[in-house]
Motif scaffolding. Structure first.
Motif, PDB file in Angstrom:
ATOM      1  N   PRO A   1       0.643  -1.409  -0.257  1.00 30.06           N
ATOM      2  CA  PRO A   1       0.010  -0.125   0.035  1.00 30.06           C
ATOM      3  C   PRO A   1       0.956   1.437  -0.104  1.00 30.06           C
ATOM      4  N   GLU A   2       1.682   1.591   0.674  1.00 28.20           N
ATOM      5  CA  GLU A   2       2.419   2.316   0.174  1.00 28.20           C
ATOM      6  C   GLU A   2       4.265   1.940   0.770  1.00 28.20           C
ATOM      7  N   LEU A   3       5.488   3.175  -0.446  1.00 27.52           N
ATOM      8  CA  LEU A   3       6.311   2.950  -0.855  1.00 27.52           C
ATOM      9  C   LEU A   3       6.887   4.193  -0.803  1.00 27.52           C
ATOM     10  N   ARG A   4       8.424   4.168  -0.215  1.00 27.10           N
ATOM     11  CA  ARG A   4       9.343   4.967  -0.211  1.00 27.10           C
ATOM     12  C   ARG A   4       9.578   4.786  -1.775  1.00 27.10           C
ATOM     13  N   TYR A   5       9.831   6.246  -2.366  1.00 32.32           N
ATOM     14  CA  TYR A   5      10.979   6.746  -3.294  1.00 32.32           C
ATOM     15  C   TYR A   5      12.244   5.205  -3.948  1.00 32.32           C
ATOM     16  N   ASP A   6      13.082   5.302  -2.174  1.00 30.01           N
ATOM     17  CA  ASP A   6      14.222   4.297  -2.949  1.00 30.01           C
ATOM     18  C   ASP A   6      14.201   3.305  -3.294  1.00 30.01           C
ATOM     19  N   GLU A   7      12.595   2.315  -2.262  1.00 27.41           N
ATOM     20  CA  GLU A   7      13.016   0.480  -2.557  1.00 27.41           C
ATOM     21  C   GLU A   7      11.851   0.810  -4.561  1.00 27.41           C
ATOM     22  N   MET A   8      10.961   1.824  -4.523  1.00 29.73           N
ATOM     23  CA  MET A   8      10.191   2.100  -5.607  1.00 29.73           C
ATOM     24  C   MET A   8      11.711   2.672  -6.480  1.00 29.73           C
ATOM     25  N   GLY A   9      12.404   2.465  -6.609  1.00 27.29           N
ATOM     26  CA  GLY A   9      13.120   3.217  -7.735  1.00 27.29           C
ATOM     27  C   GLY A   9      14.061   1.987  -7.570  1.00 27.29           C
ATOM     28  N   ARG A  10      14.713   1.036  -6.817  1.00 23.61           N
ATOM     29  CA  ARG A  10      15.241  -0.062  -7.071  1.00 23.61           C
ATOM     30  C   ARG A  10      14.675  -0.920  -7.600  1.00 23.61           C
ATOM     31  N   MET A  11      13.478  -1.201  -7.246  1.00 23.02           N
ATOM     32  CA  MET A  11      12.216  -2.098  -8.421  1.00 23.02           C
ATOM     33  C   MET A  11      12.196  -2.001 -10.065  1.00 23.02           C
ATOM     34  N   ALA A  12      12.551  -0.569 -10.130  1.00 22.82           N
ATOM     35  CA  ALA A  12      11.848  -0.385 -10.949  1.00 22.82           C
ATOM     36  C   ALA A  12      13.194  -0.323 -12.471  1.00 22.82           C
ATOM     37  N   SER A  13      14.158   0.193 -11.481  1.00 19.83           N
ATOM     38  CA  SER A  13      15.559   0.130 -12.508  1.00 19.83           C
ATOM     39  C   SER A  13      15.722  -1.630 -12.782  1.00 19.83           C
ATOM     40  N   ALA A  14      15.264  -2.444 -11.111  1.00 21.39           N
ATOM     41  CA  ALA A  14      15.658  -3.761 -11.325  1.00 21.39           C
ATOM     42  C   ALA A  14      14.727  -4.473 -12.540  1.00 21.39           C
TER      43      ALA A  14
ATOM     44  N   ALA B   1      10.665  -3.974 -12.673  1.00 17.60           N
ATOM     45  CA  ALA B   1       9.444  -4.486 -12.000  1.00 17.60           C
ATOM     46  C   ALA B   1       8.629  -3.752 -13.240  1.00 17.60           C
ATOM     47  N   LYS B   2       8.589  -3.345 -14.611  1.00 17.45           N
ATOM     48  CA  LYS B   2       7.435  -2.381 -15.246  1.00 17.45           C
ATOM     49  C   LYS B   2       5.955  -2.352 -15.021  1.00 17.45           C
ATOM     50  N   VAL B   3       5.736  -2.090 -13.300  1.00 18.24           N
ATOM     51  CA  VAL B   3       4.656  -1.557 -13.023  1.00 18.24           C
ATOM     52  C   VAL B   3       4.913   0.069 -12.922  1.00 18.24           C
ATOM     53  N   LEU B   4       6.302   0.710 -12.978  1.00 20.32           N
ATOM     54  CA  LEU B   4       6.250   2.027 -13.416  1.00 20.32           C
ATOM     55  C   LEU B   4       7.432   2.207 -13.361  1.00 20.32           C
ATOM     56  N   HIS B   5       7.769   3.357 -14.110  1.00 20.08           N
ATOM     57  CA  HIS B   5       8.591   3.431 -15.336  1.00 20.08           C
ATOM     58  C   HIS B   5      10.186   4.245 -14.287  1.00 20.08           C
ATOM     59  N   GLY B   6      10.964   3.606 -14.255  1.00 18.75           N
ATOM     60  CA  GLY B   6      12.278   4.308 -13.561  1.00 18.75           C
ATOM     61  C   GLY B   6      12.961   4.682 -13.529  1.00 18.75           C
ATOM     62  N   LYS B   7      12.651   6.283 -14.333  1.00 16.48           N
ATOM     63  CA  LYS B   7      13.226   7.652 -14.933  1.00 16.48           C
ATOM     64  C   LYS B   7      11.759   8.006 -14.166  1.00 16.48           C
ATOM     65  N   ALA B   8      10.500   7.379 -14.351  1.00 21.16           N
ATOM     66  CA  ALA B   8       9.579   8.029 -13.659  1.00 21.16           C
ATOM     67  C   ALA B   8       9.587   8.262 -12.371  1.00 21.16           C
TER      68      ALA B   8
END
Ligand code: ADP
Ligand code: ASP
Ligand code: MG
Length: 420
Positions: free
Chosen positions: A225-238, A240-247
């Motif tokens: 339900p909640e994520l910090r930019y840090d973890e979301m950024g790590r997921m995206a750059s790894a 996970a296509k649900v959100l674009h890394g650069k976004a």
């Protein structure tokens, strides 16, 4: 505040950082209503019926008293189809023409959505990336936004219209049409939100937020339900296509919260923001296919030239040096002309090339637990790298889903069971 909104100033040179930019409130834009930026991905606008339901949602948001900016992706698999069409003509198509072609996908959906909204009696107007004032560097196929000058968008909002912006595209400071990299409509939404002074961007797709693994691969993945930019950024750059890394990187920098939601299954969401609690355990397991590994001898100069060639092609190429070997890892989908580039890397720069690799990245968790899980569950892991917030392994592509499932079951599901 170049990212937020610039007036006539020189574009930043490539590689310049916005890290210290602060968001200046827009000056001209003053209808007094709150701005909502919504982005609808390809699956949300895949056919006319879906376009109509999106139009319905947009009209309802406007009726609730908001100024609405909608960012749209190309319909369904349009971008893939256009790319395949280009490759039928030339296996390594010239990037400038590719951008002209690919940007047409979003142009179709923006116009159709505008028609569907107007049919419902609400005023609307569609704009290309260039008309919306999205200025990029001059790197075709993977351009970076360097400025947003949304004057026309603001003027139309002021007139009471819904503004539909074509995602994934901009115009370079050389006045060429550019695209922002696959999945780049998310970035358009964040950039527009920042430039218009919105507090957050709503990203609608076929999944009701971010999960601890791709729910298509791991059916019992946990909703986050909640994520910090840090973890979301790590997921995206790894990958996970649900959100674009650069976004995600841009959202963090411009302090735009992201609300990832499902278009057709309202209810849950993932809220990505600064104040989300720090994770107590493993957050996510992310698999990515289509990785190629290049191996060089350290004493040859080929590898530095290869890095040069990859940089010129706009391909991110992290590398490691171990003893006499240098290993470079690339995601082949980042180069539309990968065939040509691969030939150059092997033929001219002396690389040994292995394709068909994948990576699995575990985000968060106790390092020792993750390492033990990898040792016990993924013996086929070929290399392992661990930094502060994530551990990544490389393995053959055919094994990626099984590895994601095994690691998720051990590190996320079992943890979840153990924690009341
Ligand atoms: P859109 O076309 O709307 O931009 P995408 O296809 O880019 O949507 O992203 C949504 C997809 O991301 C989902 O269908 C899901 O399969 C995939 N995905 C991968 N990893 C995750 C994850 N950790 N959480 C949620 N979805 C994920
Ligand atoms: N249509 C583009 C793509 O498929 C951009 C996006 O969907 O975000 O990559
Ligand atoms: Mg996407």
């Amino acid at each position: 505040a170049q990212l937020a909104r610039g007036d006539a100033h020189e574009p930043l040179p490539d590689g310049a950082s916005h890290a210290n930019s602060t968001r200046t409130p827009p000056s001209r834009y003053t209808t007094g209503m709150s701005i909502v930026v919504q982005k609808y991905g390809g699956s949300s606008v895949a056919d006319v019926a879906k376009l109509h339901s999106v139009a319905e949602k947009v009209v309802a948001t406007r009726a609730a008293g908001h100024d609405v900016v909608v960012v749209v992706s190309a319909m369904g698999k349009t971008t893939d189809e256009l790319l395949a069409l280009a490759r039928e003509v030339d296996a390594s198509p010239p990037r400038r023409e590719l951008d002209m072609l690919l940007s047409a996908g979003e142009r179709m959906s923006m116009a159709l959505l505008s028609m569907a909204i107007q049919k419902r009696g609400a005023p609307a107007i569609s704009f290309t990336g260039s008309q919306s004032g999205i200025i990029t560097n001059d790197r075709h196929f993977d351009a970076r936004i360097i400025d947003v000058r949304p004057h026309r968008v603001e003027d139309e909002l002021h007139r009471g219209r819904v503004v539909i912006v074509a995602g994934y595209q901009g115009m370079s400071y050389k006045r060429e049409v550019t695209t922002l990299g696959r999945g780049g409509s998310d970035t358009t939404a964040i950039a527009m939100a920042a430039a218009l002074g919105a507090s957050h961007a709503e990203i609608y797709s076929d999944v009701d937020g971010v999960y601890s693994a791709d729910p298509r691969v791991v059916p019992d993945a946990q909703h986050l339900p909640e994520l910090r930019y840090d973890e979301m950024g790590r997921m995206a750059s790894a990958g996970a296509k649900v959100l674009h890394g650069k976004a995600v990187a841009m959202a963090r920098e411009a302090r735009i919260a992201i609300r990832a939601r499902s278009t057709f299954r309202p209810g849950k969401e993932t809220h990505v923001h600064d104040d989300a609690p720090a994770p107590a355990r493993t957050q996510a397991v992310v698999g990515a296919r289509g990785i190629a590994e290049l191996r060089f001898a350290r004493r040859d100069e080929g590898w530095t030239r290869a890095l040069e060639a990859l940089a010129a092609a706009g391909v991110d190429a992290p590398f490691t040096m171990n003893g006499d070997a240098v290993n470079v890892r690339v995601r082949t989908s980042e180069a539309p002309d990968w065939g040509r580039l691969a030939n150059e890397l092997v033929g001219t720069h002396g690389a040994t090339l292995e394709e068909g690799r994948s990576t699995v990245t575990v985000v968060g968790g106790r390092r020792a637990d993750v390492a033990r899980a990898v040792r016990e569950l993924v013996p086929e892991a070929m290399d392992l790298a661990c930094d502060e917030g994530a551990l990544r392994i490389t393995l053959p592509q055919a094994r990626v889903d099984a590895a994601v499932r095994a690691l998720h079951a051990r590190l996320v599901t079992r943890d979840e069971e153990a924690t009341p």
